[in-house]
Scaffold this motif. Sequence first.
Motif, PDB file in Angstrom:
ATOM      1  N   GLY A 196       6.295  14.893  -4.246  1.00  0.00           N
ATOM      2  CA  GLY A 196       4.988  14.266  -4.428  1.00  0.00           C
ATOM      3  C   GLY A 196       4.831  13.007  -3.603  1.00  0.00           C
ATOM      4  O   GLY A 196       3.783  12.765  -2.992  1.00  0.00           O
ATOM      5  N   ALA A 197       5.902  12.192  -3.552  1.00  0.00           N
ATOM      6  CA  ALA A 197       5.847  10.969  -2.741  1.00  0.00           C
ATOM      7  C   ALA A 197       5.723  11.304  -1.256  1.00  0.00           C
ATOM      8  O   ALA A 197       4.984  10.636  -0.514  1.00  0.00           O
ATOM      9  CB  ALA A 197       7.094  10.128  -3.006  1.00  0.00           C
ATOM     10  N   ALA A 198       6.438  12.354  -0.817  1.00  0.00           N
ATOM     11  CA  ALA A 198       6.363  12.747   0.588  1.00  0.00           C
ATOM     12  C   ALA A 198       4.959  13.222   0.959  1.00  0.00           C
ATOM     13  O   ALA A 198       4.422  12.874   2.019  1.00  0.00           O
ATOM     14  CB  ALA A 198       7.393  13.846   0.873  1.00  0.00           C
ATOM     15  N   CYS A 199       4.352  14.024   0.083  1.00  0.00           N
ATOM     16  CA  CYS A 199       2.982  14.487   0.343  1.00  0.00           C
ATOM     17  C   CYS A 199       1.998  13.316   0.358  1.00  0.00           C
ATOM     18  O   CYS A 199       1.092  13.266   1.191  1.00  0.00           O
ATOM     19  CB  CYS A 199       2.570  15.507  -0.705  1.00  0.00           C
ATOM     20  N   ALA A 200       2.195  12.375  -0.572  1.00  0.00           N
ATOM     21  CA  ALA A 200       1.327  11.198  -0.592  1.00  0.00           C
ATOM     22  C   ALA A 200       1.480  10.394   0.692  1.00  0.00           C
ATOM     23  O   ALA A 200       0.498   9.878   1.238  1.00  0.00           O
ATOM     24  CB  ALA A 200       1.653  10.333  -1.806  1.00  0.00           C
ATOM     25  N   GLY A 201       2.726  10.290   1.183  1.00  0.00           N
ATOM     26  CA  GLY A 201       2.943   9.578   2.439  1.00  0.00           C
ATOM     27  C   GLY A 201       2.249  10.249   3.608  1.00  0.00           C
ATOM     28  O   GLY A 201       1.660   9.579   4.469  1.00  0.00           O
ATOM     29  N   GLN A 202       2.315  11.583   3.659  1.00  0.00           N
ATOM     30  CA  GLN A 202       1.628  12.309   4.730  1.00  0.00           C
ATOM     31  C   GLN A 202       0.117  12.134   4.645  1.00  0.00           C
ATOM     32  O   GLN A 202      -0.556  11.961   5.668  1.00  0.00           O
ATOM     33  CB  GLN A 202       1.995  13.793   4.655  1.00  0.00           C
ATOM     34  N   LEU A 203      -0.426  12.174   3.432  1.00  0.00           N
ATOM     35  CA  LEU A 203      -1.866  11.985   3.264  1.00  0.00           C
ATOM     36  C   LEU A 203      -2.283  10.570   3.665  1.00  0.00           C
ATOM     37  O   LEU A 203      -3.320  10.380   4.322  1.00  0.00           O
ATOM     38  CB  LEU A 203      -2.266  12.262   1.807  1.00  0.00           C
ATOM     39  N   GLN A 253       0.831  -1.201   0.000  1.00  0.00           N
ATOM     40  CA  GLN A 253       0.000   0.000   0.000  1.00  0.00           C
ATOM     41  C   GLN A 253       0.864   1.249   0.000  1.00  0.00           C
ATOM     42  O   GLN A 253       0.642   2.173  -0.797  1.00  0.00           O
ATOM     43  CB  GLN A 253      -0.921   0.004   1.228  1.00  0.00           C
ATOM     44  N   TRP A 254       1.843   1.286   0.873  1.00  0.00           N
ATOM     45  CA  TRP A 254       2.732   2.445   0.941  1.00  0.00           C
ATOM     46  C   TRP A 254       3.495   2.618  -0.364  1.00  0.00           C
ATOM     47  O   TRP A 254       3.631   3.732  -0.878  1.00  0.00           O
ATOM     48  CB  TRP A 254       3.701   2.294   2.121  1.00  0.00           C
ATOM     49  N   THR A 255       4.010   1.514  -0.896  1.00  0.00           N
ATOM     50  CA  THR A 255       4.810   1.598  -2.129  1.00  0.00           C
ATOM     51  C   THR A 255       3.990   2.131  -3.287  1.00  0.00           C
ATOM     52  O   THR A 255       4.411   3.047  -4.016  1.00  0.00           O
ATOM     53  CB  THR A 255       5.387   0.215  -2.473  1.00  0.00           C
ATOM     54  N   VAL A 256       2.793   1.558  -3.462  1.00  0.00           N
ATOM     55  CA  VAL A 256       1.944   1.949  -4.586  1.00  0.00           C
ATOM     56  C   VAL A 256       1.506   3.407  -4.460  1.00  0.00           C
ATOM     57  O   VAL A 256       1.566   4.182  -5.429  1.00  0.00           O
ATOM     58  CB  VAL A 256       0.721   1.018  -4.691  1.00  0.00           C
TER      59      VAL A 256
END
Length: 361
Positions: A151-158, A112-115
């Motif tokens: 973008g990946a960091a923001c996605a991780g925070q979300l 989930q995190w990777t995708v």
Amino acid sequence: MKPSSKRPDWPDSGNLSSILGFAPSDGGEATVLPLFDPARVFDVCHVGLVLRAVLGVQGLLALGLALVSRDLGHWMQNMASGTVVTMSAVLAWLLLVCSARRQLAGLRGLWQWTVLLALGALCALAGWELLNLANDEPSSGFRLISVSLAGAACAGQLLLWLKQRERAQRPADAMAQLVELQARIRPHFLFNTLNSAIALVRLDPHKAEGLLEDLSELFRVALADATAVVSLDDEIELARRYLDIEQIRFDGRLRIHWRLDPAAGAAKVPPLLLQPLVENAVRHGVEPNEAGGDVEISTRRLGSEVEICVVNTVGLPAQTSGHGLALRNVRQRLRLMHDVAARFELKREPERFSVRIMLPR
């Protein structure tokens, strides 16, 4: 058999949660139906949630750009460009997550995190390319890597926020489960209702049959899937059955007024949403008062919304004070289903108490 002129010895009515629960007859542990749906972590298809996500990302962008901007004008110029990237990236990410929420829920945690982090990087790059449509300057490799990592960091925070949000809502699910599927049936309610039916068998068999049918319907709904969604018309019908039983209990002391808008009946609500409200109205507005009281249930369609009101007169205080469990449960279940699109309002006046619900049609 002639029924007594005195009302049967009914217990305090309380909430349906304490009446319509279930436990094994042998006294073992109750079987509890799980309410948790893994896909709900990724259910981002709500206006309120999208608004909070966008505002959160924009807030971080504003603070970050303020650190590297020379003055207010430079900051506003950078914000205009950055908003094109972040707004398009966040909205695209949320749309894709919403569309694939069932598939994402089936993945293991690491996947989930990777995708989703990879999806965040791709959405950020797409937003960057959208900004560069008006700019002929080629992007350097360093800039593309920076944008994708951001973008990946923001996605991780979300994603972290969505998971924390879901965990925070589990107590509300547990409360809803407690209210709808309690650990035991309150024996006195069943006992006294059956006694009322027995007393009516010879005097008025048709009324006795109707009372048992109403009781059966209450239990049928309580046994239904607690995660289902029902129409407001179904909830009104269930409330009618409950109030029919209570009218036999209170005789002429309970006066019910219905003001229903047929156009509102198709609205979707959680099951047993209206039930705790009419029970509270009877318990606090009718039961403690020798002269009884009035209960009014009204529905209206107002544009794209539906209004539900339950109003009861107020006299003497109830014999047993409530804990507000039913009202908190209704409020939380509305928030789970409709988020900020639903409103729940209480109004206390000297001679009446009202509950008003607004929800999308």
